[in-house]
Enzyme design. Structure first.
Site, PDB file in Angstrom:
ATOM      1  N   LYS A  76       0.839  -1.207   0.000  1.00 38.71           N
ATOM      2  CA  LYS A  76       0.000   0.000   0.000  1.00 38.71           C
ATOM      3  C   LYS A  76       0.874   1.258   0.000  1.00 38.71           C
ATOM      4  O   LYS A  76       0.650   2.178  -0.780  1.00 38.71           O
ATOM      5  CB  LYS A  76      -0.885  -0.021   1.257  1.00 38.71           C
ATOM      6  CG  LYS A  76      -1.534   1.308   1.593  1.00 38.71           C
ATOM      7  CD  LYS A  76      -2.404   1.226   2.829  1.00 38.71           C
ATOM      8  CE  LYS A  76      -1.702   1.517   4.130  1.00 38.71           C
ATOM      9  NZ  LYS A  76      -1.459   2.923   4.425  1.00 38.71           N
ATOM     10  N   ASN A  77       1.882   1.278   0.872  1.00 38.97           N
ATOM     11  CA  ASN A  77       2.675   2.500   1.038  1.00 38.97           C
ATOM     12  C   ASN A  77       3.586   2.791  -0.150  1.00 38.97           C
ATOM     13  O   ASN A  77       4.131   3.881  -0.253  1.00 38.97           O
ATOM     14  CB  ASN A  77       3.497   2.434   2.327  1.00 38.97           C
ATOM     15  CG  ASN A  77       2.623   2.585   3.555  1.00 38.97           C
ATOM     16  OD1 ASN A  77       1.425   2.864   3.435  1.00 38.97           O
ATOM     17  ND2 ASN A  77       3.204   2.397   4.733  1.00 38.97           N
ATOM     18  N   CYS A 124      -4.801   7.510   9.911  1.00 36.17           N
ATOM     19  CA  CYS A 124      -4.885   6.974  11.272  1.00 36.17           C
ATOM     20  C   CYS A 124      -4.462   8.021  12.297  1.00 36.17           C
ATOM     21  O   CYS A 124      -3.550   8.810  12.061  1.00 36.17           O
ATOM     22  CB  CYS A 124      -3.990   5.740  11.376  1.00 36.17           C
ATOM     23  SG  CYS A 124      -4.707   4.306  10.578  1.00 36.17           S
ATOM     24  N   ARG A 181       1.133  14.274  13.243  1.00 38.25           N
ATOM     25  CA  ARG A 181       1.391  14.137  11.815  1.00 38.25           C
ATOM     26  C   ARG A 181       1.451  15.477  11.068  1.00 38.25           C
ATOM     27  O   ARG A 181       0.677  15.740  10.140  1.00 38.25           O
ATOM     28  CB  ARG A 181       0.374  13.180  11.177  1.00 38.25           C
ATOM     29  CG  ARG A 181       0.294  11.865  11.923  1.00 38.25           C
ATOM     30  CD  ARG A 181      -0.453  10.804  11.207  1.00 38.25           C
ATOM     31  NE  ARG A 181       0.391  10.109  10.229  1.00 38.25           N
ATOM     32  CZ  ARG A 181       0.037   8.997   9.611  1.00 38.25           C
ATOM     33  NH1 ARG A 181      -1.125   8.444   9.857  1.00 38.25           N
ATOM     34  NH2 ARG A 181       0.841   8.420   8.753  1.00 38.25           N
ATOM     35  N   ASP A 230       5.293   0.579  11.872  1.00 32.38           N
ATOM     36  CA  ASP A 230       4.050  -0.083  11.460  1.00 32.38           C
ATOM     37  C   ASP A 230       3.960  -1.520  11.970  1.00 32.38           C
ATOM     38  O   ASP A 230       2.876  -2.109  11.985  1.00 32.38           O
ATOM     39  CB  ASP A 230       3.931  -0.081   9.923  1.00 32.38           C
ATOM     40  CG  ASP A 230       3.595   1.304   9.387  1.00 32.38           C
ATOM     41  OD1 ASP A 230       3.235   2.183  10.181  1.00 32.38           O
ATOM     42  OD2 ASP A 230       3.699   1.501   8.163  1.00 32.38           O
TER      43      ASP A 230
END
Ligand code: UD1
Length: 417
Positions: free
Chosen positions: A22-23, A116, A121, A305
């Site tokens: 995904k990343n 999330c 962030r 993660d």
């Protein structure tokens, strides 16, 4: 269908295949607007975060077609528009459009974004880099405007090797015909994958995968093609699941080297890991022991993660363990939920202190973010009795059918209403 029902205590056996990362796919998809031509992205995972990015691409006028794992984006029909607020709310990764919009359009508006809730962030490093590239940044009540007639190559020293900032700045400088140098850059494998895509567009890139990246942009971008690398976090999740439930599983489609910091920790806890032709097998032959100190950090250190899934596996390992979270200040939401399942985890500041217990017990728990959901799934597989996990839409952001894949290798797990 927003809950998992998992009956714990069934060892996992067999083979599982890892999907595309995904990343890696997210920044590559966002970057497809820069060439104004066709891009083919192979091995693109089917996830809700990817669907959100594809919706934004369509909103920006691109033609997007998905055939199995291949996504084709034609950005020749791109229309200059501001990304709508609702789309930015769905995924924080939409911030990654800023670099591509600046490069293609000379203008990007960044509204408040989603993702999330694992820390503040901020995006100051992205903005500092855009400024160095010649963009004017204006703060407005509803978002941030970045404007530049022409971006100019420059030297950017990042204060921290931010993955998102490195990606955004690589993309932004890919159409600028002199050499931009990013120092203290992130070194993650996903950065290398993005560089492969940008090279295919025509940019000259050196040093990706190291802390100093040189990008000489192209004025004549080409049709492009790239294959998304396998997802090392998904592979680590399956490995953690074996650590929790027991058994032996071959994890295919990924080189173990891609997740070596994680596998080194698993080995030290007592898991047995062997390379195979297509990936690696991970096997639990005996009880695991806790480690006195594991600390997350930028690649090649232990990935943040994977921290929640590691903590889940440590809850039933022998003795006392400690895990320090150095990347995100608010990434311990899983700990209280694991305690609801009978774990003994105390959070002190940025450190989780884990005293291993013989077994967890099934409970009703809710995922509070993507990897929290993965950690609860890992814990439930080894627990006695049945666990119900709610808010599984978080899990869908990063895993293709996690429970059905686990069921194929012996878990008693299903999605329910
Ligand atoms: C990416 C990953 C995420 C992973 C993280 C760290 C994607 C879509 N997400 O997130 O899964 O957990 O890397 O490996 O690829 N920071 C600042 N200012 C900035 C940017 C970041 O202070 O401008 C701080 C963040 O608050 C955080 C740290 O730097 O504390 C790491 O963030 P970063 O590496 O940028 O992570 P993301 O790109 O958001």
């Amino acid at each position: 269908m927003n809950r998992y029902k998992i009956e714990g205590g069934y060892p996992l056996r067999g083979k599982t295949e890892v999907c595309g990362a995904k990343n890696a796919a997210l920044p590559i998809l966002a970057a497809t607007i820069i060439n104004g031509r066709k891009s083919i992205i192979h091995n693109c995972p089917d996830l809700s975060d990817i669907t959100s990015i594809i919706e934004i691409l369509k909103y920006l006028g691109c033609k997007v077609e998905r055939r199995g794992k291949d996504v084709t984006v034609d950005s020749s029909t791109f229309i200059s528009r501001t990304i709508p607020h609702f789309a930015m709310k769905q995924t924080r990764s939409s911030t990654i459009f800023a670099g591509a919009l600046l490069a293609r359009n000379g203008y990007a508006f960044i509204p408040g974004s989603g993702g999330c809730h694992i820390g503040a962030r901020p995006i100051d490093l992205h903005l500092k880099g855009f400024k160095a590239l010649g963009a004017d940044i204006t703060f407005q009540p509803d978002g941030i405007v970045c404007r530049a007639k022409h971006l100019r190559a420059c030297r950017i020293e990042l204060d921290f090797p931010s993955v998102g900032a490195t990606e955004n700045l690589m993309i932004a400088s890919s159409l600028t015909p002199a050499t931009t140098i990013i120092t203290n850059a992130a070194m993650e494998p996903e950065i290398v994958n993005l560089a492969q895509y940008l090279r295919s567009v025509g940019a000259h890139i050196k040093g990706d995968g190291t802390s100093e990246i040189h990008i000489k942009g192209t004025l004549s971008p080409k049709d492009a093609e790239v294959t998304v690398i396998p997802d090392r976090i998904v592979a680590s999740t399956y490995a953690s699941a074996v650590a929790s439930a027991g058994g032996s599983v071959e994890i295919c489609g990924i080189s173990p080297g891609l997740l070596s910091p994680f596998l080194a920790v698993m080995r030290r806890m007592g898991m047995s890991i062997n390379c195979t032709k297509n990936g690696f097998t991970i096997c639990k032959n005996s009880g695991l022991v806790n480690l006195p100190y594991v600390c997350t950090g930028p690649y090649p250190l232990f990935p943040t993660d994977c921290q929640p899934m590691l903590v889940a596996a440590m809850t039933t390992a022998y003795g006392f363990g400690a895990v320090r979270e150095k990347i995100f200040e608010n990434r311990f939401g899983h700990c209280s939920r694991l305690n609801d399942m009978g774990a003994n985890v105390t959070v002190r500041g940025r450190t989780a202190l884990i005293r291993g217990v013989p077994k967890l017990k099934g409970a009703n728990v809710d995922a509070c973010d993507l990897r929290c959901g993965a950690a609860l799934t890992v814990a439930a597989l080894g627990a006695g009795g049945t666990t119900y996990i709610s808010n599984t839409h978080y899990i869908d952001r990063g895993y293709e059918n996690l429970v059905s894949e686990l069921a194929k290798i012996g878990a008693k797990a299903e999605r329910i209403d």
